[in-house]
Write a protein that holds these residues in place. Structure first.
Motif, PDB file in Angstrom:
ATOM      1  N   LEU A 113       0.864  -1.188   0.000  1.00 35.06           N
ATOM      2  CA  LEU A 113       0.000   0.000   0.000  1.00 35.06           C
ATOM      3  C   LEU A 113       0.900   1.236   0.000  1.00 35.06           C
ATOM      4  N   HIS A 114       0.646   2.124  -0.970  1.00 35.60           N
ATOM      5  CA  HIS A 114       1.564   3.242  -1.175  1.00 35.60           C
ATOM      6  C   HIS A 114       0.799   4.345  -1.896  1.00 35.60           C
ATOM      7  N   GLY A 115       0.731   5.522  -1.297  1.00 35.97           N
ATOM      8  CA  GLY A 115       0.012   6.599  -1.956  1.00 35.97           C
ATOM      9  C   GLY A 115       0.006   7.876  -1.154  1.00 35.97           C
ATOM     10  N   VAL A 116      -0.920   8.769  -1.520  1.00 36.60           N
ATOM     11  CA  VAL A 116      -1.114  10.025  -0.804  1.00 36.60           C
ATOM     12  C   VAL A 116      -2.597  10.222  -0.533  1.00 36.60           C
ATOM     13  N   GLN A 117      -2.885  10.857   0.611  1.00 38.11           N
ATOM     14  CA  GLN A 117      -4.236  11.278   0.967  1.00 38.11           C
ATOM     15  C   GLN A 117      -4.183  12.790   1.150  1.00 38.11           C
ATOM     16  N   LEU A 118      -5.019  13.501   0.396  1.00 36.64           N
ATOM     17  CA  LEU A 118      -4.956  14.959   0.327  1.00 36.64           C
ATOM     18  C   LEU A 118      -6.318  15.557   0.665  1.00 36.64           C
ATOM     19  N   TRP A 119      -6.289  16.737   1.268  1.00 34.70           N
ATOM     20  CA  TRP A 119      -7.528  17.470   1.528  1.00 34.70           C
ATOM     21  C   TRP A 119      -7.467  18.836   0.853  1.00 34.70           C
ATOM     22  N   VAL A 120      -8.656  19.289   0.424  1.00 37.44           N
ATOM     23  CA  VAL A 120      -8.843  20.618  -0.145  1.00 37.44           C
ATOM     24  C   VAL A 120      -9.881  21.347   0.694  1.00 37.44           C
ATOM     25  N   ALA A 121      -9.554  22.542   1.159  1.00 40.04           N
ATOM     26  CA  ALA A 121     -10.530  23.353   1.888  1.00 40.04           C
ATOM     27  C   ALA A 121     -11.544  23.927   0.904  1.00 40.04           C
ATOM     28  N   LEU A 122     -12.833  23.772   1.230  1.00 45.48           N
ATOM     29  CA  LEU A 122     -13.883  24.330   0.381  1.00 45.48           C
ATOM     30  C   LEU A 122     -14.085  25.813   0.699  1.00 45.48           C
ATOM     31  N   LEU A 252       7.018  12.127  -8.592  1.00 43.99           N
ATOM     32  CA  LEU A 252       6.697  13.334  -7.846  1.00 43.99           C
ATOM     33  C   LEU A 252       5.188  13.541  -7.818  1.00 43.99           C
ATOM     34  N   ILE A 253       4.726  14.242  -6.787  1.00 46.86           N
ATOM     35  CA  ILE A 253       3.369  14.785  -6.770  1.00 46.86           C
ATOM     36  C   ILE A 253       3.490  16.303  -6.859  1.00 46.86           C
ATOM     37  N   LEU A 254       2.799  16.877  -7.833  1.00 49.88           N
ATOM     38  CA  LEU A 254       2.783  18.320  -8.048  1.00 49.88           C
ATOM     39  C   LEU A 254       1.414  18.862  -7.666  1.00 49.88           C
ATOM     40  N   LEU A 255       1.379  19.824  -6.745  1.00 48.32           N
ATOM     41  CA  LEU A 255       0.143  20.450  -6.295  1.00 48.32           C
ATOM     42  C   LEU A 255       0.208  21.946  -6.561  1.00 48.32           C
ATOM     43  N   GLY A 256      -0.944  22.559  -6.816  1.00 49.86           N
ATOM     44  CA  GLY A 256      -0.955  23.996  -7.034  1.00 49.86           C
ATOM     45  C   GLY A 256      -2.337  24.584  -6.925  1.00 49.86           C
ATOM     46  N   GLY A 257      -2.368  25.910  -6.817  1.00 50.29           N
ATOM     47  CA  GLY A 257      -3.618  26.650  -6.776  1.00 50.29           C
ATOM     48  C   GLY A 257      -3.348  28.083  -6.356  1.00 50.29           C
ATOM     49  N   PRO A 258      -4.256  29.008  -6.701  1.00 46.93           N
ATOM     50  CA  PRO A 258      -4.084  30.384  -6.247  1.00 46.93           C
ATOM     51  C   PRO A 258      -4.219  30.449  -4.727  1.00 46.93           C
ATOM     52  N   PRO A 259      -3.572  31.423  -4.085  1.00 45.34           N
ATOM     53  CA  PRO A 259      -3.649  31.509  -2.617  1.00 45.34           C
ATOM     54  C   PRO A 259      -5.080  31.479  -2.119  1.00 45.34           C
ATOM     55  N   PHE A 260      -5.322  30.663  -1.088  1.00 48.42           N
ATOM     56  CA  PHE A 260      -6.649  30.541  -0.473  1.00 48.42           C
ATOM     57  C   PHE A 260      -6.723  31.588   0.633  1.00 48.42           C
ATOM     58  N   GLU A 261      -7.540  32.618   0.421  1.00 49.48           N
ATOM     59  CA  GLU A 261      -7.512  33.785   1.301  1.00 49.48           C
ATOM     60  C   GLU A 261      -8.460  33.692   2.494  1.00 49.48           C
ATOM     61  N   GLU A 262      -9.357  32.701   2.493  1.00 50.31           N
ATOM     62  CA  GLU A 262     -10.296  32.597   3.610  1.00 50.31           C
ATOM     63  C   GLU A 262      -9.613  31.979   4.820  1.00 50.31           C
ATOM     64  N   GLU A 263      -9.915  32.497   5.992  1.00 43.66           N
ATOM     65  CA  GLU A 263      -9.388  31.917   7.220  1.00 43.66           C
ATOM     66  C   GLU A 263     -10.246  30.725   7.622  1.00 43.66           C
ATOM     67  N   ILE A 264      -9.589  29.629   8.009  1.00 43.99           N
ATOM     68  CA  ILE A 264     -10.314  28.435   8.409  1.00 43.99           C
ATOM     69  C   ILE A 264      -9.871  27.996   9.797  1.00 43.99           C
ATOM     70  N   VAL A 265     -10.709  27.155  10.400  1.00 44.88           N
ATOM     71  CA  VAL A 265     -10.340  26.410  11.602  1.00 44.88           C
ATOM     72  C   VAL A 265     -10.410  24.941  11.209  1.00 44.88           C
ATOM     73  N   MET A 266      -9.280  24.239  11.324  1.00 39.58           N
ATOM     74  CA  MET A 266      -9.232  22.820  10.973  1.00 39.58           C
ATOM     75  C   MET A 266      -8.851  22.029  12.212  1.00 39.58           C
ATOM     76  N   TRP A 267      -9.714  21.090  12.578  1.00 35.18           N
ATOM     77  CA  TRP A 267      -9.454  20.232  13.739  1.00 35.18           C
ATOM     78  C   TRP A 267     -10.027  18.848  13.456  1.00 35.18           C
ATOM     79  N   TRP A 268      -9.248  17.823  13.765  1.00 35.10           N
ATOM     80  CA  TRP A 268      -9.596  16.431  13.499  1.00 35.10           C
ATOM     81  C   TRP A 268      -9.986  16.300  12.032  1.00 35.10           C
TER      82      TRP A 268
END
Length: 311
Positions: A113-122, A252-268
């Motif tokens: 088992l080999h990979g990546v798990q990624l999250w994106v803030a909505l 390689l894994i290449l990630l990108g996106g314009p700066p995310f300007e909203e403030e978030i609270v991320m927990w668990w």
């Protein structure tokens, strides 16, 4: 260039899988809207299933999960009724919206088992939307200069390929397989932040130093950085290209996106906008609220993962 090194953390509770986490990092919270990067394996799985992944039903709010594998197979089930598998060069994208629950289990035939798990803030406009799911098998597309192959699973890699998978902010997600001896000049969107994670092999990054950033203040020179396994190199907006070289080949894994300007609270497993958002999400999960729903068909050793105590 900012270099992030990973820390090891357990994922999944009862049968925890050790992962290398580079985002969130104490020195950086985002690459675009990418807010979470876990990198795991290669992990050997015994014939009796020990050492595999068995993540019981658990909740998410305000984010998208992106599952991408290099080796193995994972079975996904969620409370929106989707049942799917993810395999190498395929992406599972789950949108939590206001709330979803899901499970992830490595299949009995999986031995590595080999990979990546990624999250994106909505963004605010989508974070309370409906729960959805997409699956996409990314075709291999040749990189310029005969440098190798790219699998673009989200967004658009200039001059190479584009993914049809829908996102709520502009994003780039791709696997780059560099051939031995490759020298690749990679075109970048200068409005994006970028991150490059080394999974296998060797890679060096050469970039032009913009005017004013050189020690003399004049620019006009280049910098050269070699990455180690699990490192992620991060770049702020303003770069329109990088040069990647590899003597023995690399993945390689290449990630990108314009700066995310909203403030978030991320927990668990939650992304919100305030402490109160997180408290409500946790209480509703513990109470068995319809906000998350049930995950049909999961047959693991326990029916759900309880939320930890709030700090």
């Amino acid at each position: 260039m900012q270099l992030l090194t990973a820390r090891e953390v357990p994922l999944g509770g009862l049968r925890a899988l050790m992962v290398r986490r580079t985002l969130p990092h104490r020195n950086r919270s985002f690459i675009g809207a990418w807010c979470f990067v876990d990198h795991y394996g290669p992990d050997r799985i015994a014939a009796d299933g020990s050492g595999g992944m068995d993540v019981a039903p658990h909740p998410h709010t305000g984010l998208q999960t992106v599952s991408w594998l290099f080796e193995g197979e994972i079975e996904h089930r969620d409370s929106a009724g989707f049942h799917a598998f993810v395999r190498p060069q395929e992406v599972n994208l789950m949108t939590a919206g206001h709330g979803i629950a899901h499970s992830e289990v490595s299949t009995p035939a999986t031995r590595v088992l080999h990979g990546v798990q990624l999250w994106v803030a909505l963004p605010e406009s989508a974070r309370d939307g409906e729960r959805t799911f997409e699956h996409y098998a990314a075709p291999g597309s040749p990189l310029p200069d005969d440098a190798g192959v790219a699998y673009v699973f989200l967004g658009h890699l200039h001059g190479v390929a584009e993914s049809p998978v829908a996102t709520h902010t502009p994003l780039l997600g791709a696997q780059l397989d560099l051939a031995p001896g490759a020298r690749l000049t990679l075109a970048l969107d200068p409005t994006y932040e970028h991150g490059i994670l080394l999974d296998a092999g060797d890679v060096a990054i050469t970039q032009a130093v913009p005017a004013g950033e050189a020690p003399t203040g004049g620019g006009g020179r280049t910098s050269h950085h070699e990455l180690s396994f699990g490192d992620m190199a991060c770049f702020d907006p303003g770069r329109n290209h990088l040069t990647l070289t590899s003597s023995g080949g690399a993945r390689l894994i290449l990630l990108g996106g314009p700066p995310f300007e909203e403030e978030i609270v991320m927990w668990w497993n939650f992304v919100g906008r305030s402490h109160e958002d997180i408290v409500a999400a946790r209480e509703q999960w513990e109470a068995g609220s319809d906000r998350y729903g049930a995950v049909p068909g999961y047959a693991g050793p326990r029916p759900r993962i309880p939320a930890p105590a709030l700090p």
